[in-house]
Design a protein around this motif. Sequence first.
Motif, PDB file in Angstrom:
ATOM      1  N   LYS A   6       0.884  -1.181  -0.038  1.00  0.00           N
ATOM      2  CA  LYS A   6       0.098  -0.096  -0.084  1.00  0.00           C
ATOM      3  C   LYS A   6       0.710   1.223  -0.091  1.00  0.00           C
ATOM      4  N   ASN A   7       1.936   1.046   0.764  1.00  0.00           N
ATOM      5  CA  ASN A   7       2.834   2.614   0.866  1.00  0.00           C
ATOM      6  C   ASN A   7       3.516   2.697  -0.516  1.00  0.00           C
ATOM      7  N   GLU A  23       0.914   4.142  -2.891  1.00  0.00           N
ATOM      8  CA  GLU A  23       0.862   5.715  -2.447  1.00  0.00           C
ATOM      9  C   GLU A  23       2.022   6.555  -3.003  1.00  0.00           C
ATOM     10  N   SER A  24       3.024   5.864  -2.825  1.00  0.00           N
ATOM     11  CA  SER A  24       4.307   6.655  -3.262  1.00  0.00           C
ATOM     12  C   SER A  24       4.376   6.743  -4.557  1.00  0.00           C
ATOM     13  N   ARG A  33       1.806   9.690  -5.504  1.00  0.00           N
ATOM     14  CA  ARG A  33       2.173  11.052  -4.963  1.00  0.00           C
ATOM     15  C   ARG A  33       3.454  11.250  -5.729  1.00  0.00           C
TER      16      ARG A  33
END
Length: 74
Positions: A2-3, A6-7, A10
């Motif tokens: 998930k990180n 998201e990275s 973004r």
Amino acid sequence: MKNFIESVVRTPGMLFMSMLITGFTINAGVQYINATGFEGPNLLAAGCLLVGQFIVAVVHQMRRFGQNNTLILQ
């Protein structure tokens, strides 16, 4: 995972490139419907942006990994 997603989302420029890809794809569809024969350059531009978006994401992740790495070379 998930990180990571998201990275990538973004990453600077990712949203703008996605908007451009969508615009070029829609324009290619309109050109195809109108039978003008000019859908090729729009699809080529969308494909190039897609490849560029992938490269930007990979480079950004490599930079991020390099900044988080605490290994000290001697």
